[in-house]
Structures are given as structure tokens and as C-alpha cells.
Design a protein around this motif. Structure first.
Motif, PDB file in Angstrom:
ATOM      1  N   ASP A 133     -16.844 -26.622 -26.330  1.00 25.22           N
ATOM      2  CA  ASP A 133     -15.456 -26.165 -26.356  1.00 25.22           C
ATOM      3  C   ASP A 133     -14.727 -26.629 -27.614  1.00 25.22           C
ATOM      4  O   ASP A 133     -13.538 -26.384 -27.770  1.00 25.22           O
ATOM      5  N   TRP A 134     -15.445 -27.319 -28.498  1.00 34.19           N
ATOM      6  CA  TRP A 134     -14.889 -27.710 -29.804  1.00 34.19           C
ATOM      7  C   TRP A 134     -16.031 -27.580 -30.805  1.00 34.19           C
ATOM      8  O   TRP A 134     -17.046 -28.274 -30.700  1.00 34.19           O
TER       9      TRP A 134
ATOM     10  N   GLU B 234     -24.708 -22.749 -43.386  1.00 36.85           N
ATOM     11  CA  GLU B 234     -24.158 -22.322 -42.097  1.00 36.85           C
ATOM     12  C   GLU B 234     -24.473 -23.397 -41.055  1.00 36.85           C
ATOM     13  O   GLU B 234     -25.464 -23.320 -40.346  1.00 36.85           O
ATOM     14  N   PHE B 235     -23.644 -24.409 -40.980  1.00 37.00           N
ATOM     15  CA  PHE B 235     -23.941 -25.526 -40.078  1.00 37.00           C
ATOM     16  C   PHE B 235     -22.656 -26.219 -39.657  1.00 37.00           C
ATOM     17  O   PHE B 235     -21.572 -25.974 -40.195  1.00 37.00           O
ATOM     18  N   GLY B 236     -22.787 -27.100 -38.682  1.00 36.01           N
ATOM     19  CA  GLY B 236     -21.626 -27.867 -38.217  1.00 36.01           C
ATOM     20  C   GLY B 236     -21.982 -28.695 -37.007  1.00 36.01           C
ATOM     21  O   GLY B 236     -23.155 -28.909 -36.696  1.00 36.01           O
ATOM     22  N   ALA B 237     -20.962 -29.147 -36.309  1.00 43.46           N
ATOM     23  CA  ALA B 237     -21.140 -29.973 -35.117  1.00 43.46           C
ATOM     24  C   ALA B 237     -20.459 -29.298 -33.933  1.00 43.46           C
ATOM     25  O   ALA B 237     -19.628 -28.398 -34.113  1.00 43.46           O
ATOM     26  N   PHE B 238     -20.807 -29.736 -32.727  1.00 42.45           N
ATOM     27  CA  PHE B 238     -20.155 -29.185 -31.543  1.00 42.45           C
ATOM     28  C   PHE B 238     -20.000 -30.275 -30.494  1.00 42.45           C
ATOM     29  O   PHE B 238     -20.772 -31.226 -30.435  1.00 42.45           O
ATOM     30  N   PHE B 239     -18.958 -30.100 -29.674  1.00 40.48           N
ATOM     31  CA  PHE B 239     -18.613 -31.098 -28.675  1.00 40.48           C
ATOM     32  C   PHE B 239     -18.216 -30.403 -27.376  1.00 40.48           C
ATOM     33  O   PHE B 239     -17.660 -29.303 -27.397  1.00 40.48           O
ATOM     34  N   ASP B 240     -18.489 -31.077 -26.277  1.00 39.36           N
ATOM     35  CA  ASP B 240     -18.155 -30.575 -24.943  1.00 39.36           C
ATOM     36  C   ASP B 240     -17.152 -31.548 -24.327  1.00 39.36           C
ATOM     37  O   ASP B 240     -17.515 -32.461 -23.607  1.00 39.36           O
ATOM     38  N   LEU B 241     -15.869 -31.344 -24.632  1.00 39.81           N
ATOM     39  CA  LEU B 241     -14.845 -32.277 -24.164  1.00 39.81           C
ATOM     40  C   LEU B 241     -14.597 -32.165 -22.669  1.00 39.81           C
ATOM     41  O   LEU B 241     -14.177 -33.126 -22.031  1.00 39.81           O
ATOM     42  N   ALA B 242     -14.860 -30.986 -22.096  1.00 41.49           N
ATOM     43  CA  ALA B 242     -14.646 -30.785 -20.657  1.00 41.49           C
ATOM     44  C   ALA B 242     -15.805 -31.326 -19.825  1.00 41.49           C
ATOM     45  O   ALA B 242     -15.669 -31.484 -18.611  1.00 41.49           O
TER      46      ALA B 242
ATOM     47  N   ARG C 111      -9.043 -24.268 -25.888  1.00 41.08           N
ATOM     48  CA  ARG C 111      -8.084 -25.200 -25.282  1.00 41.08           C
ATOM     49  C   ARG C 111      -8.037 -25.103 -23.762  1.00 41.08           C
ATOM     50  O   ARG C 111      -7.836 -26.100 -23.067  1.00 41.08           O
ATOM     51  N   ASN C 112      -8.173 -23.898 -23.240  1.00 42.69           N
ATOM     52  CA  ASN C 112      -8.075 -23.738 -21.775  1.00 42.69           C
ATOM     53  C   ASN C 112      -9.450 -23.648 -21.106  1.00 42.69           C
ATOM     54  O   ASN C 112      -9.543 -23.390 -19.908  1.00 42.69           O
TER      55      ASN C 112
END
Length: 264
Positions: free
Chosen positions: A143-144, A129-137, A171-172
Motif C-alpha cells: 500500500d506504499w 525501473e526499481f524501488g521499494a514497497f511496504f505493507d503498512l496495513a 491511503r484508504n
């Protein structure tokens, strides 16, 4: 502990992420050795500065969605291949049964957290149970989110193994995820994952339900056919095959984002 992929495989460990996929499926269907942190690590926040990859691809733009997806998927695989780091933040959660401890890492050591994992014990333990995350805003909120999927047979040889994942996008930027991207797609039905193909499921009007879908094949967009409200996405995972127009989007990724924000 998390397993690392073969360096030339292009993705995370064994396909197995069946357990991880199963956990995702359960939530979607219902609604749709770590070390103590050092003082230097503890000073790293979730949004101390703009990571290079975010500066390169952000902010989110529908017109660039395929290119952003390709870039962030590559970044996720790169972070995964770096291997386990000392957590910069932790939280205890109820998001994944049997995996109550969230660990947030800054795998590339750029001053901003980028990787998460849920483990069975505070001291760590094996997990899918793992992954990556990004804050594009750039507002300090993920948010991703990328969530480990697994592996499957791919085109290009009798035993070609490819690694796949789920991507969820807000997306929004309203704090609720509304787009799901899956790259385990078999368009020709030969039982092998097609390279450069992804299925995108949208809550286009942001009402919490799926209402549109498309394939993106090497940058080219085609609308996915709908029959009896069923979206024929031709994915290798049964749960995604059963997504219908009007199905609830689910809250799994919202919960992961909340857990990450709550980590200290």
C-alpha cells in the motif's frame, strides 16, 4: 545490474534515472547477474512477519503522513544501498516495455520482501525501473510503493547532487493508489532541488482523478495554488508541472502492486 550509490550520497545512483522517470512519465501521461533462488530464499513470503520499519511507522495515518514519508524514503535509500540480493520471487509482466521480468528481493533479510526491480532478461541486466514497497496495513498487499526517480542539482554547493523518488500511497487501503508524492521540488526557481520539500498530489475523494495538492516543507503543510485547473507544484519534472485538477491518477502503481503480489 542496478548501480549502487556512493555510500555517503544518501541515495541511489546517477540521475539519471531519467530512463526510469521517462517510463513513469509515459504511463502517467497516458492515464496521467541475478542468481537462482536458494531453498531458504524460496521460503520467504511477501508477508511472513511485520518488518521493523512497518511496526515503527504503520499503519498509515494522514496526520503522520509527512513523518511516514520521511521514514520510508530513508528506508528505501538504505535498502537500495545494500545492493543486489538473490530474488525471493519472480514474475513475467507487461508493465514496463523492454523490462518484462520482475524480481522481488528481501534486501535486509528480515523475512519479508521489500525491494523490486524490472529487468530486460530473466537473468537480470541493467535497469532503472526499481524501488521499494511496504505493507503498512499488514494485509499482505503493498500500500506504499517507492519508485526510483533520478538525480538533480540540489542546494548546498555548485555540484551538489541529490536523489529523488516518487512515492505512491493507497491511503484508504482499497487496492487503488490515490496519492502521489514527489520530492524534486524547486520552490525558489533557482534550478536546484530544495531539501526537505515534497509535493503531494491527491485523489482525495478516491474517484481516480487528481483533485487537491499541497507542499510539505519540513513538516509544515501549505495548499498548492491552482490556476486554470493547473497545479503549480514547482517540481523539476515537466510531467508533474502539467498535472491538473481532474487529470486521471493513472494505474502504474496499481500494476506494480499486482505484479508484486503475483510474483512466485
Amino acid at each position: 545490474m542496478q548501480r549502487r550509490p556512493p555510500r555517503r550520497s544518501g541515495g541511489p545512483g546517477k540521475g539519471g534515472a531519467r530512463a526510469g522517470a521517462a517510463a513513469f512519465v509515459a504511463v502517467l501521461s497516458a492515464c496521467l547477474g541475478l542468481l537462482p533462488a536458494t531453498p531458504a530464499d524460496a521460503d520467504i513470503t511477501l508477508a511472513s512477519k511485520t518488518p521493523r520499519i512497518v511496526a515503527k511507522v504503520g499503519p498509515y495515518d494522514d496526520r503522520r503522513r509527512s513523518r511516514i514519508h520521511t521514514a520510508l524514503n530513508a528506508e528505501y535509500l538504505r535498502l537500495w544501498e545494500m545492493g543486489l540480493r538473490t530474488p525471493v520471487a519472480r514474475a513475467k509482466t507487461k508493465t514496463f516495455k523492454g523490462y518484462p521480468y520482475l524480481n522481488v528481493e528481501d534486501r535486509n533479510r528480515d523475512g519479508t520482501a521489500d525491494f523490486y526491480s524490472y529487468t530486460p532478461k530473466a537473468a537480470g541486466g541493467h535497469t532503472l525501473e526499481f524501488g521499494a514497497f511496504f505493507d503498512l496495513a499488514g494485509d499482505g498487499t503493498p500500500d506504499w510503493i517507492v519508485f526510483n526517480g533520478g538525480s538533480a542539482l540540489g542546494e548546498g554547493g555548485a555540484f551538489k547532487i541529490v536523489y529523488w523518488s516518487h512515492h505512491a500511497i493507497d491511503r484508504n487501503n482499497d487496492g487503488r493508489f490515490d496519492t502521489l508524492v514527489v520530492d524534486c521540488v524547486d520552490l525558489d526557481g533557482n534550478g536546484r532541488i530544495d531539501p526537505g520539500v515534497s509535493a503531494w498530489f491527491y485523489d482525495a475523494n478516491f474517484d481516480g482523478k487528481f483533485d487537491a495538492a499541497e507542499h510539505i516543507v519540513k513538516g509544515k503543510v501549505t495548499r498548492i495554488a491552482v490556476k486554470n485547473r493547473r497545479i503549480d507544484a514547482k517540481t523539476a519534472m515537466k510531467t508533474f508541472q502539467e498535472i491538473r485538477i481532474g487529470s486521471p491518477f493513472g494505474t502504474l502503481f496499481d500494476e506494480i502492486a499486482r505484479d508484486i503480489r503475483a510474483a512466485r
